[in-house]
Write a protein that holds these residues in place. Structure first.
Motif, PDB file in Angstrom:
ATOM      1  N   CYS A  74      -2.093  12.645  -6.747  1.00 62.00           N
ATOM      2  CA  CYS A  74      -1.190  11.714  -6.057  1.00 62.00           C
ATOM      3  C   CYS A  74      -1.835  11.224  -4.768  1.00 62.00           C
ATOM      4  CB  CYS A  74       0.141  12.394  -5.749  1.00 62.00           C
ATOM      5  SG  CYS A  74       1.052  12.899  -7.239  1.00 62.00           S
ATOM      6  N   ALA A  75      -1.535   9.984  -4.416  1.00 59.91           N
ATOM      7  CA  ALA A  75      -2.181   9.369  -3.247  1.00 59.91           C
ATOM      8  C   ALA A  75      -1.194   9.222  -2.091  1.00 59.91           C
ATOM      9  CB  ALA A  75      -2.735   7.993  -3.624  1.00 59.91           C
ATOM     10  N   HIS A  76      -1.749   9.370  -0.899  1.00 58.97           N
ATOM     11  CA  HIS A  76      -0.941   9.134   0.298  1.00 58.97           C
ATOM     12  C   HIS A  76      -1.772   8.374   1.337  1.00 58.97           C
ATOM     13  CE1 HIS A  76      -2.327  13.245   2.200  1.00 58.97           C
ATOM     14  NE2 HIS A  76      -3.330  12.442   1.912  1.00 58.97           N
ATOM     15  N   ILE A  77      -1.076   7.756   2.261  1.00 56.36           N
ATOM     16  CA  ILE A  77      -1.728   7.139   3.419  1.00 56.36           C
ATOM     17  C   ILE A  77      -2.003   8.243   4.427  1.00 56.36           C
ATOM     18  CG2 ILE A  77      -1.307   5.640   5.405  1.00 56.36           C
ATOM     19  CD1 ILE A  77       0.177   3.744   3.645  1.00 56.36           C
ATOM     20  N   TRP A  78      -3.198   8.203   5.004  1.00 54.69           N
ATOM     21  CA  TRP A  78      -3.581   9.262   5.924  1.00 54.69           C
ATOM     22  C   TRP A  78      -4.082   8.636   7.215  1.00 54.69           C
ATOM     23  CZ3 TRP A  78      -7.823  13.516   4.728  1.00 54.69           C
ATOM     24  CH2 TRP A  78      -7.572  14.645   5.522  1.00 54.69           C
ATOM     25  N   ASN A  79      -5.140   9.199   7.803  1.00 55.26           N
ATOM     26  CA  ASN A  79      -5.655   8.698   9.081  1.00 55.26           C
ATOM     27  C   ASN A  79      -6.062   7.230   8.983  1.00 55.26           C
ATOM     28  OD1 ASN A  79      -5.325  11.174  10.344  1.00 55.26           O
ATOM     29  ND2 ASN A  79      -7.380  11.884   9.786  1.00 55.26           N
ATOM     30  N   TYR A  80      -5.673   6.465   9.989  1.00 57.15           N
ATOM     31  CA  TYR A  80      -5.990   5.033  10.073  1.00 57.15           C
ATOM     32  C   TYR A  80      -5.462   4.262   8.863  1.00 57.15           C
ATOM     33  CZ  TYR A  80      -9.198   7.083  13.453  1.00 57.15           C
ATOM     34  OH  TYR A  80      -9.736   7.809  14.481  1.00 57.15           O
ATOM     35  N   GLY A  81      -4.467   4.835   8.192  1.00 60.15           N
ATOM     36  CA  GLY A  81      -3.876   4.153   7.052  1.00 60.15           C
ATOM     37  C   GLY A  81      -4.692   4.232   5.783  1.00 60.15           C
ATOM     38  N   GLU A  82      -5.807   4.940   5.809  1.00 64.80           N
ATOM     39  CA  GLU A  82      -6.649   5.031   4.611  1.00 64.80           C
ATOM     40  C   GLU A  82      -5.982   5.908   3.550  1.00 64.80           C
ATOM     41  OE1 GLU A  82     -11.186   4.645   6.238  1.00 64.80           O
ATOM     42  OE2 GLU A  82     -10.132   6.513   6.724  1.00 64.80           O
ATOM     43  N   TRP A  83      -6.316   5.610   2.294  1.00 62.81           N
ATOM     44  CA  TRP A  83      -5.710   6.343   1.183  1.00 62.81           C
ATOM     45  C   TRP A  83      -6.529   7.597   0.861  1.00 62.81           C
ATOM     46  CZ3 TRP A  83      -5.222   1.718  -2.738  1.00 62.81           C
ATOM     47  CH2 TRP A  83      -4.507   0.676  -2.121  1.00 62.81           C
ATOM     48  N   ASN A  84      -5.816   8.627   0.447  1.00 64.43           N
ATOM     49  CA  ASN A  84      -6.465   9.884   0.090  1.00 64.43           C
ATOM     50  C   ASN A  84      -5.700  10.513  -1.066  1.00 64.43           C
ATOM     51  OD1 ASN A  84      -8.187  12.287   0.514  1.00 64.43           O
ATOM     52  ND2 ASN A  84      -6.275  13.242   1.173  1.00 64.43           N
ATOM     53  N   ASP A  85      -6.438  11.180  -1.979  1.00 71.07           N
ATOM     54  CA  ASP A  85      -5.758  11.887  -3.055  1.00 71.07           C
ATOM     55  C   ASP A  85      -5.556  13.346  -2.659  1.00 71.07           C
ATOM     56  OD1 ASP A  85      -8.440  12.536  -3.149  1.00 71.07           O
ATOM     57  OD2 ASP A  85      -8.463  12.822  -5.327  1.00 71.07           O
ATOM     58  N   VAL A  86      -4.407  13.895  -3.070  1.00 74.28           N
ATOM     59  CA  VAL A  86      -4.060  15.272  -2.738  1.00 74.28           C
ATOM     60  C   VAL A  86      -3.151  15.781  -3.841  1.00 74.28           C
ATOM     61  CG1 VAL A  86      -1.983  14.699  -1.398  1.00 74.28           C
ATOM     62  CG2 VAL A  86      -3.288  16.760  -0.828  1.00 74.28           C
ATOM     63  N   TYR A  87      -2.985  17.112  -3.930  1.00 72.93           N
ATOM     64  CA  TYR A  87      -2.122  17.648  -4.970  1.00 72.93           C
ATOM     65  C   TYR A  87      -0.676  17.215  -4.701  1.00 72.93           C
ATOM     66  CZ  TYR A  87      -1.772  21.406  -1.453  1.00 72.93           C
ATOM     67  OH  TYR A  87      -1.618  22.132  -0.299  1.00 72.93           O
ATOM     68  N   CYS A  88       0.069  16.956  -5.745  1.00 72.91           N
ATOM     69  CA  CYS A  88       1.360  16.256  -5.662  1.00 72.91           C
ATOM     70  C   CYS A  88       2.474  17.070  -5.016  1.00 72.91           C
ATOM     71  CB  CYS A  88       1.795  15.797  -7.047  1.00 72.91           C
ATOM     72  SG  CYS A  88       0.630  14.643  -7.818  1.00 72.91           S
ATOM     73  N   THR A  89       2.279  18.371  -4.854  1.00 72.50           N
ATOM     74  CA  THR A  89       3.313  19.193  -4.220  1.00 72.50           C
ATOM     75  C   THR A  89       3.126  19.286  -2.708  1.00 72.50           C
ATOM     76  OG1 THR A  89       1.992  21.172  -4.697  1.00 72.50           O
ATOM     77  CG2 THR A  89       3.718  20.578  -6.283  1.00 72.50           C
ATOM     78  N   TYR A  90       2.090  18.646  -2.194  1.00 66.38           N
ATOM     79  CA  TYR A  90       1.839  18.676  -0.753  1.00 66.38           C
ATOM     80  C   TYR A  90       3.003  17.987  -0.029  1.00 66.38           C
ATOM     81  CZ  TYR A  90      -0.916  18.542   3.559  1.00 66.38           C
ATOM     82  OH  TYR A  90      -1.375  18.733   4.830  1.00 66.38           O
ATOM     83  N   PRO A  91       3.530  18.573   1.045  1.00 69.35           N
ATOM     84  CA  PRO A  91       4.663  17.952   1.748  1.00 69.35           C
ATOM     85  C   PRO A  91       4.213  16.761   2.607  1.00 69.35           C
ATOM     86  CG  PRO A  91       4.056  20.017   2.825  1.00 69.35           C
ATOM     87  CD  PRO A  91       3.214  19.923   1.587  1.00 69.35           C
ATOM     88  N   CYS A  92       4.722  15.605   2.290  1.00 68.35           N
ATOM     89  CA  CYS A  92       4.418  14.380   3.041  1.00 68.35           C
ATOM     90  C   CYS A  92       5.705  13.584   3.265  1.00 68.35           C
ATOM     91  CB  CYS A  92       3.443  13.489   2.277  1.00 68.35           C
ATOM     92  SG  CYS A  92       1.791  14.151   2.057  1.00 68.35           S
ATOM     93  N   TYR A  93       5.671  12.718   4.245  1.00 65.92           N
ATOM     94  CA  TYR A  93       6.709  11.693   4.341  1.00 65.92           C
ATOM     95  C   TYR A  93       6.487  10.717   3.181  1.00 65.92           C
ATOM     96  CZ  TYR A  93       7.191  13.454   9.142  1.00 65.92           C
ATOM     97  OH  TYR A  93       7.373  14.249  10.244  1.00 65.92           O
ATOM     98  N   TYR A  94       7.348   9.738   3.045  1.00 65.32           N
ATOM     99  CA  TYR A  94       7.155   8.776   1.960  1.00 65.32           C
ATOM    100  C   TYR A  94       7.697   7.403   2.359  1.00 65.32           C
ATOM    101  CZ  TYR A  94      12.026  10.150   0.966  1.00 65.32           C
ATOM    102  OH  TYR A  94      13.358  10.435   1.069  1.00 65.32           O
ATOM    103  N   ILE A  95       7.207   6.385   1.637  1.00 68.69           N
ATOM    104  CA  ILE A  95       7.613   5.001   1.886  1.00 68.69           C
ATOM    105  C   ILE A  95       8.176   4.427   0.586  1.00 68.69           C
ATOM    106  CG2 ILE A  95       6.915   2.717   2.704  1.00 68.69           C
ATOM    107  CD1 ILE A  95       4.386   4.094   3.874  1.00 68.69           C
ATOM    108  N   CYS A  96       9.415   3.965   0.648  1.00 67.04           N
ATOM    109  CA  CYS A  96      10.012   3.260  -0.488  1.00 67.04           C
ATOM    110  C   CYS A  96       9.969   1.757  -0.204  1.00 67.04           C
ATOM    111  CB  CYS A  96      11.469   3.673  -0.684  1.00 67.04           C
ATOM    112  SG  CYS A  96      11.745   5.455  -0.816  1.00 67.04           S
ATOM    113  N   GLU A  97       9.981   0.972  -1.272  1.00 66.83           N
ATOM    114  CA  GLU A  97      10.048  -0.479  -1.102  1.00 66.83           C
ATOM    115  C   GLU A  97      10.949  -1.097  -2.158  1.00 66.83           C
ATOM    116  OE1 GLU A  97       6.357  -2.537  -1.626  1.00 66.83           O
ATOM    117  OE2 GLU A  97       6.324  -2.216  -3.785  1.00 66.83           O
ATOM    118  N   LYS A  98      11.519  -2.234  -1.818  1.00 67.92           N
ATOM    119  CA  LYS A  98      12.302  -3.012  -2.774  1.00 67.92           C
ATOM    120  C   LYS A  98      12.315  -4.462  -2.306  1.00 67.92           C
ATOM    121  CE  LYS A  98      16.746  -1.991  -0.556  1.00 67.92           C
ATOM    122  NZ  LYS A  98      18.104  -1.441  -0.756  1.00 67.92           N
ATOM    123  N   PRO A  99      12.495  -5.412  -3.218  1.00 65.80           N
ATOM    124  CA  PRO A  99      12.577  -6.820  -2.815  1.00 65.80           C
ATOM    125  C   PRO A  99      13.804  -7.052  -1.945  1.00 65.80           C
ATOM    126  CG  PRO A  99      12.227  -6.597  -5.181  1.00 65.80           C
ATOM    127  CD  PRO A  99      12.574  -5.239  -4.668  1.00 65.80           C
TER     128      PRO A  99
END
Length: 215
Positions: free
Chosen positions: A180-205
């Motif tokens: 699973c991918a998340h935004i990390w330092n400077y907004g860059e993307w990084n892959d990490v195991y999916c159970t790692y605790p992160c904030y999240y961003i939802c989107e909708k039109p």
């Protein structure tokens, strides 16, 4: 004797004139008081009438004010004026969570909000998101859980055919199972195991959420 009589008559005349003057003065005073009281009563009646009318106008104005303000609220906060967690950018609404969770739970939370984990399509959108995430870890809707090494967005688009912003050397599946991918330092993307605790961003039109006005 004559002089005494004249003095007596003069004294009587003066007393009568003084009494008459005093009576006229008292009458004038009472008359002025009566006029003043009448004017005060009229002024009070007019003032009360004006106050009642003004109060009625203000009551009507305040009754209409919330209806008028609703439109202005949606102009300022088009996604949802009742919460500042939803933010607008370029035709979409973005929800930035206040709690950390796994990627799977983040996906579920977005679905509960009639949205999905964010799909990043342009550099402009990337810049908008990274200014909001401030180097914190936020889940995005990108995963290779279905086919290892084949990264796809939740809307089905292939990551390789669109915009990417991977950190140098990523994705690397460093610890195996980093799906699973998340935004990390400077907004860059990084892959990490999916159970790692992160904030999240939802989107909708952006949808028209203004209440229907009855004509």
């Amino acid at each position: 004797m004559e002089e005494e009589k004249q003095e007596g008559d003069f004294r009587t005349y003066k007393e009568r004139n003084w009494l008459s003057y005093t009576q006229r003065s008292d009458f004038s005073i009472y008359a002025l008081l009566a006029v003043s009281l009448l004017l005060s009563t009229i002024f009070l009646i007019v003032a009360v009438s004006k106050a009642v009318a003004l109060s009625s106008e203000w009551t009507e104005l305040y009754a209409e004010l919330p209806k008028k303000m609703v439109g202005h609220d949606f102009d300022l906060f088009p996604c949802d004026p009742n919460t500042r967690q939803w933010e607008y950018f370029d035709g979409k609404c973005y929800f930035f969570s206040l709690e950390k969770t796994s990627w799977t739970e983040a996906r579920a939370q977005c679905e509960k909000r009639a949205s999905q984990l964010v799909t990043i399509e342009t550099m402009a959108e990337q810049n908008f998101l990274q200014t909001r995430t401030r180097n914190e870890r936020y889940w995005i809707g990108l995963t290779d859980r279905i086919i290892e090494g084949h990264w796809q967005w939740l809307d089905g688009r292939d990551e390789q055919t669109g915009f990417t912003f991977w950190k140098r050397g990523e994705p690397n599946d460093d610890h195996l199972g980093e799906d699973c991918a998340h935004i990390w330092n400077y907004g860059e993307w990084n892959d990490v195991y999916c159970t790692y605790p992160c904030y999240y961003i939802c989107e909708k039109p952006l949808r028209d959420m203004r209440p229907h006005q009855q004509g």
